[in-house]
Design a protein around this motif. Structure first.
Motif, PDB file in Angstrom:
ATOM      1  N   ALA A 178     -31.852   9.616 -17.831  1.00  0.00           N
ATOM      2  CA  ALA A 178     -31.706  10.440 -18.971  1.00  0.00           C
ATOM      3  C   ALA A 178     -30.455   9.870 -19.930  1.00  0.00           C
ATOM      4  CB  ALA A 178     -31.042  11.857 -18.457  1.00  0.00           C
ATOM      5  N   SER A 179     -29.596   9.309 -19.224  1.00  0.00           N
ATOM      6  CA  SER A 179     -28.291   8.921 -19.967  1.00  0.00           C
ATOM      7  C   SER A 179     -28.797   7.531 -20.782  1.00  0.00           C
ATOM      8  CB  SER A 179     -27.158   8.725 -19.040  1.00  0.00           C
ATOM      9  OG  SER A 179     -26.644   9.715 -18.661  1.00  0.00           O
ATOM     10  N   MET A 180     -29.538   6.686 -20.096  1.00  0.00           N
ATOM     11  CA  MET A 180     -30.038   5.429 -20.774  1.00  0.00           C
ATOM     12  C   MET A 180     -31.018   5.529 -21.662  1.00  0.00           C
ATOM     13  SD  MET A 180     -28.514   2.746 -19.755  1.00  0.00           S
ATOM     14  CE  MET A 180     -27.191   2.178 -18.128  1.00  0.00           C
ATOM     15  N   ALA A 181     -31.928   6.487 -21.776  1.00  0.00           N
ATOM     16  CA  ALA A 181     -33.103   6.663 -22.494  1.00  0.00           C
ATOM     17  C   ALA A 181     -32.807   6.501 -24.129  1.00  0.00           C
ATOM     18  CB  ALA A 181     -33.587   8.110 -22.449  1.00  0.00           C
ATOM     19  N   LEU A 182     -31.854   7.262 -24.537  1.00  0.00           N
ATOM     20  CA  LEU A 182     -31.431   7.116 -26.107  1.00  0.00           C
ATOM     21  C   LEU A 182     -30.705   5.847 -26.565  1.00  0.00           C
ATOM     22  CD1 LEU A 182     -30.493  10.850 -27.090  1.00  0.00           C
ATOM     23  CD2 LEU A 182     -32.552   9.457 -27.475  1.00  0.00           C
ATOM     24  N   PRO A 183     -29.798   5.260 -25.714  1.00  0.00           N
ATOM     25  CA  PRO A 183     -29.361   4.124 -25.996  1.00  0.00           C
ATOM     26  C   PRO A 183     -30.288   2.915 -25.944  1.00  0.00           C
ATOM     27  CG  PRO A 183     -27.862   5.220 -24.656  1.00  0.00           C
ATOM     28  CD  PRO A 183     -29.194   6.035 -24.683  1.00  0.00           C
ATOM     29  N   VAL A 184     -31.151   2.785 -25.063  1.00  0.00           N
ATOM     30  CA  VAL A 184     -32.373   1.743 -24.929  1.00  0.00           C
ATOM     31  C   VAL A 184     -33.116   2.004 -26.032  1.00  0.00           C
ATOM     32  CG1 VAL A 184     -34.329   0.996 -23.649  1.00  0.00           C
ATOM     33  CG2 VAL A 184     -32.128   1.494 -22.532  1.00  0.00           C
ATOM     34  N   VAL A 185     -33.567   3.206 -26.411  1.00  0.00           N
ATOM     35  CA  VAL A 185     -34.528   3.527 -27.747  1.00  0.00           C
ATOM     36  C   VAL A 185     -33.749   2.864 -28.972  1.00  0.00           C
ATOM     37  CG1 VAL A 185     -35.571   5.202 -29.311  1.00  0.00           C
ATOM     38  CG2 VAL A 185     -35.752   5.479 -26.624  1.00  0.00           C
ATOM     39  N   ALA A 186     -32.606   3.007 -29.096  1.00  0.00           N
ATOM     40  CA  ALA A 186     -31.762   2.467 -30.265  1.00  0.00           C
ATOM     41  C   ALA A 186     -31.714   0.987 -30.300  1.00  0.00           C
ATOM     42  CB  ALA A 186     -30.364   3.078 -30.271  1.00  0.00           C
ATOM     43  N   LEU A 187     -31.537   0.480 -29.325  1.00  0.00           N
ATOM     44  CA  LEU A 187     -31.698  -0.912 -29.119  1.00  0.00           C
ATOM     45  C   LEU A 187     -33.191  -1.421 -29.372  1.00  0.00           C
ATOM     46  CD1 LEU A 187     -29.651  -1.757 -26.044  1.00  0.00           C
ATOM     47  CD2 LEU A 187     -28.954  -2.134 -28.335  1.00  0.00           C
ATOM     48  N   ILE A 188     -34.065  -0.975 -28.868  1.00  0.00           N
ATOM     49  CA  ILE A 188     -35.406  -1.173 -29.085  1.00  0.00           C
ATOM     50  C   ILE A 188     -35.799  -1.089 -30.559  1.00  0.00           C
ATOM     51  CG2 ILE A 188     -37.904  -0.545 -28.803  1.00  0.00           C
ATOM     52  CD1 ILE A 188     -36.904   0.134 -26.005  1.00  0.00           C
ATOM     53  N   ILE A 189     -35.501   0.140 -31.339  1.00  0.00           N
ATOM     54  CA  ILE A 189     -35.708   0.083 -32.750  1.00  0.00           C
ATOM     55  C   ILE A 189     -35.216  -0.756 -33.450  1.00  0.00           C
ATOM     56  CG2 ILE A 189     -35.551   1.716 -34.777  1.00  0.00           C
ATOM     57  CD1 ILE A 189     -35.811   4.007 -32.672  1.00  0.00           C
ATOM     58  N   ASN A 190     -33.870  -1.193 -33.151  1.00  0.00           N
ATOM     59  CA  ASN A 190     -33.217  -2.236 -33.712  1.00  0.00           C
ATOM     60  C   ASN A 190     -33.659  -3.552 -33.553  1.00  0.00           C
ATOM     61  OD1 ASN A 190     -30.103  -3.747 -33.956  1.00  0.00           O
ATOM     62  ND2 ASN A 190     -30.889  -2.441 -35.836  1.00  0.00           N
ATOM     63  N   GLY A 191     -34.438  -3.880 -32.668  1.00  0.00           N
ATOM     64  CA  GLY A 191     -34.683  -5.203 -32.313  1.00  0.00           C
ATOM     65  C   GLY A 191     -36.123  -5.541 -32.367  1.00  0.00           C
ATOM     66  N   VAL A 192     -36.998  -4.531 -32.117  1.00  0.00           N
ATOM     67  CA  VAL A 192     -38.588  -4.817 -31.875  1.00  0.00           C
ATOM     68  C   VAL A 192     -39.417  -5.417 -33.201  1.00  0.00           C
ATOM     69  CG1 VAL A 192     -39.392  -2.683 -32.445  1.00  0.00           C
ATOM     70  CG2 VAL A 192     -40.696  -3.824 -30.925  1.00  0.00           C
ATOM     71  N   THR A 193     -38.816  -4.741 -34.388  1.00  0.00           N
ATOM     72  CA  THR A 193     -39.572  -5.420 -35.598  1.00  0.00           C
ATOM     73  C   THR A 193     -39.158  -6.884 -35.904  1.00  0.00           C
ATOM     74  OG1 THR A 193     -37.838  -4.352 -36.763  1.00  0.00           O
ATOM     75  CG2 THR A 193     -39.950  -3.214 -36.586  1.00  0.00           C
TER      76      THR A 193
END
Length: 313
Positions: A178-193
């Motif tokens: 639960a605590s890691m979900a949003l930070p991981v999503v933020a990193l994914i959005i910033n890096g995947v494209t």
């Protein structure tokens, strides 16, 4: 291969020593009156001199460095000048949080970037344009802006996730997730494209080579060409980009962890830097350099496994 690993490890040790010398020299040269910073402005000159002697600051710089180095080789990175907590213990409790977040994000980024980049290379239409626009947006919007947006909407307003970390010793895995979900999503959005854009370019470059035309002339399907041949040949370029993203992510998580109040390396680095807690700063720098060396070694080994030319060289 063993000889190659030994050479890379030896070069990594040289890099680690060089960085330690440079960082130690710069930190202590720019630290000003460190004892005065610790004791405050009300401390007397005698108290400051006593504190400098206690911390070994009255010794020559090279003596201080070799004392630190000899202790570091034994696993002793010193103790915080403010909390007196051993640096190694502080890192041991915080590194798992940071690395869990970074590794989780990179695994998902690698999968999504490969799928999206391959689709953009094969379907040279709207998918390709979306990926290129997304890469521009992803490079333009800082990760902390995405983090603030996510925590404001999904955590504070919709209350779908905790706004601050609930990670603590002994908590169940669900609290970590639960605590890691949003930070991981933020990193994914910033890096995947950005990763998808690089993989797209590598795949397109491979499709233009003669061996692909030869495979097509033999009647081999596009799917088999893509997954069996093209992606394998494009993988080294993709791995290099992803490794650079991971290394860059180690710096970006400092702010992300601050936003989500995660007990990782980020808050420790910010606090130690603002307090001029040099033993802690040195420990964080050494940890970061070791991670970079290990990541580069793993990427080189994977490139050697994927590309016979690399193994020969």
């Amino acid at each position: 291969m063993i000889k190659f690993v030994i050479k890379r490890l030896a070069s990594g040790v040289v890099v680690l020593l060089a960085v330690s010398v440079l960082t130690f020299s710069l930190l202590y040269a720019a630290g000003g009156s460190i004892a005065r910073n610790i004791l405050g402005d009300t401390a007397t000159a005698e108290q400051v001199a006593l504190k400098e002697h206690e911390l070994g600051l009255d010794q020559p710089l090279f003596v201080r460095y070799f004392t630190w180095l000899s202790n570091a080789l034994k696993g002793d990175l010193g103790s915080s000048w403010f909390s007196s907590e051993p640096v190694a213990s502080s890192l041991a409790t915080r590194v798992p949080v940071t690395m869990t977040m970074v590794i989780s994000a990179m695994i998902i980024i690698a999968i999504l970037a490969t799928l999206i980049g391959s689709a953009a290379a094969v379907k040279r239409g709207w998918v390709d344009r979306v990926v290129q626009i997304g890469a521009v947006i992803g490079d333009s919007v800082p990760g902390f802006v995405i983090g603030i947006f996510l925590v404001t909407i999904l955590a504070i307003q919709l209350k779908m996730f905790p706004a601050t970390s609930t990670i603590a010793p002994g908590v169940p895995a669900s609290a970590w997730i639960a605590s890691m979900a949003l930070p991981v999503v933020a990193l994914i959005i910033n890096g995947v494209t950005g990763g998808a854009q690089q993989i797209r370019s590598a795949v397109i470059k491979q499709f233009e080579k003669d061996y692909v035309r030869t495979l097509r002339s033999r009647g081999i399907g596009e799917g088999e060409i893509l997954f069996k041949h093209v992606l394998r040949s494009a993988a080294p370029a993709g791995l290099t980009v992803l490794s650079l993203q991971l290394i860059g992510m180690l710096g970006g998580v400092v702010i992300i962890e601050q936003i989500f109040a995660l007990p990782g390396i980020g808050p420790l680095a910010v606090t130690a830097t603002s307090q001029s807690d040099l033993p802690v700063v040195m420990g964080i720098v050494m940890y970061t350099v070791v991670v970079v060396i290990v990541v580069n070694l793993i990427v080189d080994l994977l490139n050697g496994w994927l590309n016979p030319k690399v193994r020969v060289s």
